[in-house]
Write an enzyme that holds these catalytic residues in place. Structure first.
Site, PDB file in Angstrom:
ATOM      1  N   THR A 144       0.867  -1.184   0.000  1.00  0.00           N
ATOM      2  CA  THR A 144       0.000   0.000   0.000  1.00  0.00           C
ATOM      3  C   THR A 144       0.903   1.234   0.000  1.00  0.00           C
ATOM      4  O   THR A 144       1.316   1.709  -1.045  1.00  0.00           O
ATOM      5  CB  THR A 144      -0.965  -0.007   1.205  1.00  0.00           C
ATOM      6  OG1 THR A 144      -0.223  -0.252   2.403  1.00  0.00           O
ATOM      7  CG2 THR A 144      -2.027  -1.070   1.040  1.00  0.00           C
ATOM      8  N   LYS A 167       4.115  -6.731   4.028  1.00  0.00           N
ATOM      9  CA  LYS A 167       3.898  -5.321   3.714  1.00  0.00           C
ATOM     10  C   LYS A 167       3.636  -4.602   5.020  1.00  0.00           C
ATOM     11  O   LYS A 167       3.155  -5.174   6.004  1.00  0.00           O
ATOM     12  CB  LYS A 167       2.748  -5.130   2.738  1.00  0.00           C
ATOM     13  CG  LYS A 167       1.352  -5.546   3.224  1.00  0.00           C
ATOM     14  CD  LYS A 167       0.623  -4.613   4.138  1.00  0.00           C
ATOM     15  CE  LYS A 167       0.455  -3.233   3.568  1.00  0.00           C
ATOM     16  NZ  LYS A 167      -0.318  -2.342   4.534  1.00  0.00           N
ATOM     17  N   THR A 190      -1.041  -2.241  11.028  1.00  0.00           N
ATOM     18  CA  THR A 190      -1.200  -2.299   9.566  1.00  0.00           C
ATOM     19  C   THR A 190      -0.051  -3.049   8.914  1.00  0.00           C
ATOM     20  O   THR A 190       0.864  -2.454   8.349  1.00  0.00           O
ATOM     21  CB  THR A 190      -1.292  -0.892   8.958  1.00  0.00           C
ATOM     22  OG1 THR A 190      -2.329  -0.186   9.614  1.00  0.00           O
ATOM     23  CG2 THR A 190      -1.650  -0.965   7.477  1.00  0.00           C
ATOM     24  N   GLU A 208       6.899   5.010   6.828  1.00  0.00           N
ATOM     25  CA  GLU A 208       6.373   6.067   5.959  1.00  0.00           C
ATOM     26  C   GLU A 208       7.202   7.350   6.061  1.00  0.00           C
ATOM     27  O   GLU A 208       7.165   8.055   7.070  1.00  0.00           O
ATOM     28  CB  GLU A 208       4.914   6.352   6.305  1.00  0.00           C
ATOM     29  CG  GLU A 208       3.980   5.283   5.758  1.00  0.00           C
ATOM     30  CD  GLU A 208       2.523   5.563   6.074  1.00  0.00           C
ATOM     31  OE1 GLU A 208       2.253   6.526   6.812  1.00  0.00           O
ATOM     32  OE2 GLU A 208       1.662   4.805   5.585  1.00  0.00           O
ATOM     33  N   ASN A 264       0.481  11.891   4.808  1.00  0.00           N
ATOM     34  CA  ASN A 264      -0.708  11.420   5.493  1.00  0.00           C
ATOM     35  C   ASN A 264      -1.794  12.472   5.655  1.00  0.00           C
ATOM     36  O   ASN A 264      -2.819  12.207   6.284  1.00  0.00           O
ATOM     37  CB  ASN A 264      -0.328  10.878   6.892  1.00  0.00           C
ATOM     38  CG  ASN A 264       0.322   9.513   6.799  1.00  0.00           C
ATOM     39  OD1 ASN A 264      -0.346   8.508   6.549  1.00  0.00           O
ATOM     40  ND2 ASN A 264       1.629   9.478   6.981  1.00  0.00           N
TER      41      ASN A 264
END
Length: 327
Positions: free
Chosen positions: A79, A105, A116, A202, A324
């Site tokens: 993702t 992932k 996540t 991220e 984000n």
């Protein structure tokens, strides 16, 4: 499926998940109960089932055509990740070689227990489901449950392990040597994948190993470690390569476990920062050098007991906020 979490989607979400399982089973001549469904992505939106059923058909056709789907699978589950993540461990037994592989992932909303992330392990060993479940649980507790990127939890996380027995080598408690080797292989794959996820955090730029020693027990050490690793001030100082030890001990304090600053010892890598609560200012230039690296270790010894906890985390950049923000 990636891109859609199928979470907070009510009864329709349950129906869609069952449809994914039944359609996959139909395409591959399986029972529906043999299909595991994993979803990751945006929360609260219905699944585009027409696209998903078409994708299931295409993926099933690739399997029937004996296409090497490994690389494609690694890409399909991503993702916000910037790269695929895979690991392989193997060991030799008298009867041959046993392999344990894994792909995963995950790069955000990871903490405290997976969150996540999706991870899929496979092995060609023959092993009972009960023992395999136990080994996976033990490995997960030491690896996937000891990482944090942004302190956020999510609705979706899964780690699966599948064993097909193709090697002809049985792993059981009757052979402690093989069992120990297999346990080590599973832990190595999980550890490798966990480290790659944090390294791909991220918009993060640094991977930090945080070790808290000398706590009254492991649970206390964990509270301190998570308070430090999830502190926005600490994470942004790492991003700026600022060896701001004050932020670290401040976070240790607000963990509210009863620390004593005058007993603390702190190290950046192997470089001393604090000794009995006193800063070792002669090392100041070396502090900066350590935290300017892309990967480094920080160790805090509370000198209050034998409890210890190790956590992998990352820094926090302005690019994370950009990435984000609401669309």
């Amino acid at each position: 499926n990636s891109g859609n979490a199928n979470a907070c989607t009510g009864e329709q979400g349950k129906i869609d998940a069952r449809t994914m399982a039944s359609e996959t089973a139909r395409q591959l001549d399986l029972e529906q109960e043999q299909v595991f469904v994993c979803s990751t992505g945006r929360i609260g939106e219905p699944l585009p089932m027409s696209l998903i059923t078409a994708g299931i058909h295409d993926a099933a056709q690739d399997l029937k055509d004996e296409v090497d789907g490994g690389p494609a699978f690694q890409r399909a589950i991503l993702t916000s990740d910037t790269t695929t993540k895979s690991c392989l461990a193997e060991f030799d037994a008298p009867e041959g070689t046993v392999h344990v592989t894994g792909v995963a992932k995950g790069s955000g909303m990871i903490e405290p227990n997976m969150a996540t992330m999706l991870a899929f392990l496979t092995t060609d060993a023959a092993i009972s489901p009960k023992l395999l479940q136990q080994l996976l649980g033990d490995a997960t507790a030491k690896t996937f449950n000891r990482i944090t990127i942004d302190g956020d939890m999510s609705t979706n996380d899964t780690v699966l392990v599948l064993a097909n027995g193709f090697s002809g080598i049985t792993i059981s408690e009757k052979d402690p040597n093989a069992l120990d080797a297999f346990r080590e292989a599973v832990e190595k794959v999980c550890s490798c994948l966990a480290r790659k996820m944090v390294g791909d955090g991220e918009k993060g730029t640094k991977l930090v190993e945080l070790v808290v020693d000398g706590a009254s027990d492991e649970a206390t050490a964990e509270k301190v470690a998570r308070a430090i690793a999830n502190s926005l001030l600490v994470k942004t100082s790492w991003y700026g390569s600022d060896p701001n030890w004050g932020r670290i001990v401040d976070a240790a304090g607000y963990a509210k476990v009863g620390v004593d600053f005058e007993k603390m010892e702190l190290f950046y890598g192997e470089v001393g920062v604090l000794k009995d609560g006193q800063p070792l200012l002669r090392n100041k230039d070396k502090w900066k050098e350590v935290v300017s690296g892309k990967q480094f270790t920080i160790r805090l010894n509370l000198n209050l007991g034998q409890g210890s906890f190790r956590l992998l985390t990352s820094d926090l950049s302005e690019a994370y906020v950009d990435f984000n923000k609401s669309e």
